[in-house]
Design an enzyme around this catalytic site. Structure first.
Site, PDB file in Angstrom:
ATOM      1  N   CYS A  49       0.864  -1.179   0.000  1.00  0.00           N
ATOM      2  CA  CYS A  49       0.000   0.000   0.000  1.00  0.00           C
ATOM      3  C   CYS A  49       0.898   1.226   0.000  1.00  0.00           C
ATOM      4  O   CYS A  49       2.030   1.179  -0.469  1.00  0.00           O
ATOM      5  CB  CYS A  49      -0.957  -0.018   1.188  1.00  0.00           C
TER       6      CYS A  49
ATOM      7  N   HIS B 274      34.309  -1.566  16.389  1.00  0.00           N
ATOM      8  CA  HIS B 274      33.802  -1.773  15.019  1.00  0.00           C
ATOM      9  C   HIS B 274      32.727  -0.729  14.736  1.00  0.00           C
ATOM     10  O   HIS B 274      31.701  -0.685  15.403  1.00  0.00           O
ATOM     11  CB  HIS B 274      33.218  -3.184  14.879  1.00  0.00           C
TER      12      HIS B 274
END
Length: 636
Positions: free
Chosen positions: A30, A558
């Site tokens: 939609c 990281h």
């Protein structure tokens, strides 16, 4: 990463999360959601899909697994289909309501934004005529009105294309069928009493006896016809399959459309059209009668519940009724009552934006409020802001109920199909009391905004940790007592400013599982990343740094998920491998905008990959933090 590959990445993760393409029975979308009907819902990993960057949330309702994406849902849908999922397929699973909603969304969604665009053009023209009545008599107005109105008048053509895809019928044959319906009201083919030619509709309405093979035909108007077109294409799909089954291969290609059109068009004129028009007109007139009994009550109920309907995705069930109202009377009272709840949701979201101290929530609330206010797209506001906080969502519903009642009391209705928002309000200019519509919208926004600002809500920062970046004193004391009891001998620092997230909530299975070690993560608010401990850099990549401390502890910082694919773009390292650093030294400067625009999650992970002689790693940070704030305690 290109824009296309960003959407491809989202599609790939979503497909994995729903259990793969073989677990999809049907897929539609939609305005903001991918709507899956799954073969086995138990195979879907809701948490994994929700953690995908680019996904707002997941809703399971009406037999559907709905993935809320936002305004770019069509791009993601294309990528999902390109990766092997079959889009637009029909599904027989779920309740009648679920199948109805699935049907409506699959048929209307592909051209929804076209309807919204031409509806907005009609609204602008209405304003222009109000300002300058003479403009309505000009050829310029006539050309623009033709451009705006043609889509509504010839709506059966658009419906034929999408309905044929839904019912797995030939789309070009469907266009021929729908074209015949429209032709009956636009092209003169029957002789009139004065020698002129008349359309089939005009001939029938003028007293002529219209028959087919001696059977009387009751000709109705097929301009803007919704239900007759959908039913005609559904009937076409069955006729086609029957003809194909009994026709030899040598002549099937032309015999199938020949027989299908020759059968479907007359049957539609004789039965499908009159019956479905009667049903559609009955629905529209029934709503009109209910509205006429107590318009304020109808507007209040719809205004109060509309965002709840949006929440569960059942608001699409109202689209055919609105379309039928437009086809029958040229205006829709239902749509006019929806401006208030939509704008109330925008106002509550804006109040959250002003009041919250949570930086991440502000980032979401600002754009969501603008999107809801201007364009009427409220899913980002609901799922990203008000529903998360609960009370603002309720306050918006209260405002929508009050405002909807006021707007409906003045008999407001819209001319044309529009998505309710501030820029489409002028669509209600010509029907009913427009002043009451404006007052209703203003009240709705004022109520939602005031309740959210005055009565407030439990801020995310209050729930997740202190919003100021300073550690909570009581929590720190308790932690300090535990630390002494367990003989903590070292502490690692937070590497970047931002909001602390538990490691198991990182949307990467390798990090979240703890397979690489214990630690925490930070959603960064700034791009400067610092060393959490003194030691030697055993590895130094643009996005990841490994440090071995003087005590033999190995730590990994990281930055981002899968950011290795950026190949250093957006990263400015300040150190090199083998270099010694002290805790608090700058490791790299990251352009977070580059990372996010490339489609990567910038969440920064701090992990102890080798604790050395230490027996445990205990996270101590929470909430919003600054660099050099205590992050992890090493025990024993």
């Amino acid at each position: 990463m290109t824009t296309t590959s960003k959407y491809a990445s989202i599609a790939e993760e979503v497909l994995k999360g729903v259990g793969g393409k073989d677990n999809i029975r049907s897929l539609t979308h939609c305005a903001t959601r991918l709507r899956f009907v799954l073969v086995d819902p138990a195979k879907a990993d809701k948490a994994a899909v929700e953690s995908t960057r680019g996904v707002i949330t997941v809703v399971e309702a009406g037999g559907q697994f709905q993935v809320v994406i936002g305004n770019t849902v069509d791009r993601v849908y294309e990528e999902v289909v390109a990766q092997g999922a079959e889009g637009g397929g029909a599904s027989s699973a779920g309740s009648l309501l679920a199948r109805t909603i699935d049907l409506v969304t699959s048929i209307f969604t592909p051209f929804l934004w076209v309807l919204a665009g031409v509806g907005l053009l009609k609204a602008f023209l209405a304003v222009a005529v109000k300002i300058s009545p003479d403009f309505g008599a000009t050829s310029t107005y006539a050309i623009w009105f033709t451009a705006a109105d043609a889509t509504f008048q010839f709506l059966p053509i658009l419906l034929a294309v999408t309905a044929a895809k839904r019912f797995k019928a030939n789309q070009f044959t469907a266009i021929a069928v729908a074209g015949s319906l429209v032709y009956s009201a636009t092209i003169a083919v029957m002789p009139g009493p004065d020698g002129t030619s008349l359309t089939l509709q005009a001939f029938d309405q003028g007293g002529g006896k219209l028959t087919f093979l001696g059977i009387p035909v009751v000709m109705v108007s097929y301009l803007s016809a919704v239900i007759p077109t959908i039913l005609a294409v559904y009937f076409q799909s069955h006729v086609e399959r029957l003809v194909e089954r009994v026709t030899p291969d040598a002549v099937r290609n032309f015999v199938t459309p020949l027989v299908t059109i020759a059968v479907v068009v007359p049957v539609t004129f004789l039965a499908i059209g009159p019956a479905s028009t009667w049903i559609g007109d009955g629905l529209a007139s029934g709503v009109d009668r209910l509205w006429g009994l107590a318009p304020w009550a109808a507007g209040g109920v719809l205004g109060g519940l509309w965002q709840v309907f949006v929440l569960f995705g059942v608001h699409w069930a109202f689209v055919p009724i609105m379309a039928q109202q437009l086809a029958t009377s040229g205006h829709s009272e239902l749509t006019a009552a929806l401006f208030a709840p939509v704008l109330a949701q925008a106002a509550a979201t804006f109040a959250v934006f002003l009041r919250t101290r949570d930086r991440d929530l502000k980032v979401v609330a600002g754009p969501a409020a603008v999107s809801a206010f201007l364009a009427g797209i409220t899913e980002p506001a609901i799922y990203g802001v008000t529903l998360r906080l609960k009370r603002p969502f309720v306050f918006a519903c209260i405002g929508g109920a009050v405002g909807g009642a006021v707007a409906a009391a003045g008999g407001s209705a819209v001319e044309g199909f529009v998505l309710p928002g501030a820029i489409t309000l002028t669509a209600a200019l010509g029907i009913g009391n427009f002043a009451l519509q404006l007052i209703g919208c203003a009240i709705a926004m004022a109520v939602a905004f005031a309740l959210t600002m005055v009565l407030g809500f439990k801020d995310l920062s209050a729930a997740d940790g202190p919003a100021t970046g300073a550690p909570d004193a009581a929590a720190e004391d308790v932690a300090a007592e535990d630390v002494v009891a367990e003989d903590v001998v070292a502490t690692l620092q937070v590497p970047v400013a931002g909001k602390v997230v538990p490691l198991d909530e990182v949307p990467d299975q390798v990090f979240a599982s703890g397979a690489m070690g214990s630690g925490l993560a930070v959603v960064p608010s700034e791009g400067k990343v610092y060393a959490p401990v003194s030691g030697t850099l055993v590895s130094a990549m643009p996005h990841a740094f490994g440090i071995r401390s003087d005590a033999g502890v190995e730590v990994l910082v990281h930055i981002g998920l899968n950011t290795v694919e950026l190949q250093g773009r957006g990263f400015t390292p300040a150190v090199t491998q083998g270099q010694r650093v002290n805790a608090g030294d700058l490791l790299t400067d990251v352009d977070l905008q580059v990372v996010e625009e490339a489609g990567y999650n910038p969440i920064t992970v701090l992990i102890v990959t080798d604790p050395g002689s230490h027996t445990a790693v205990v996270p101590t940070a929470s909430g919003d933090v600054q660099p050099r704030h205590a992050a992890l305690d090493l025990i024993g």
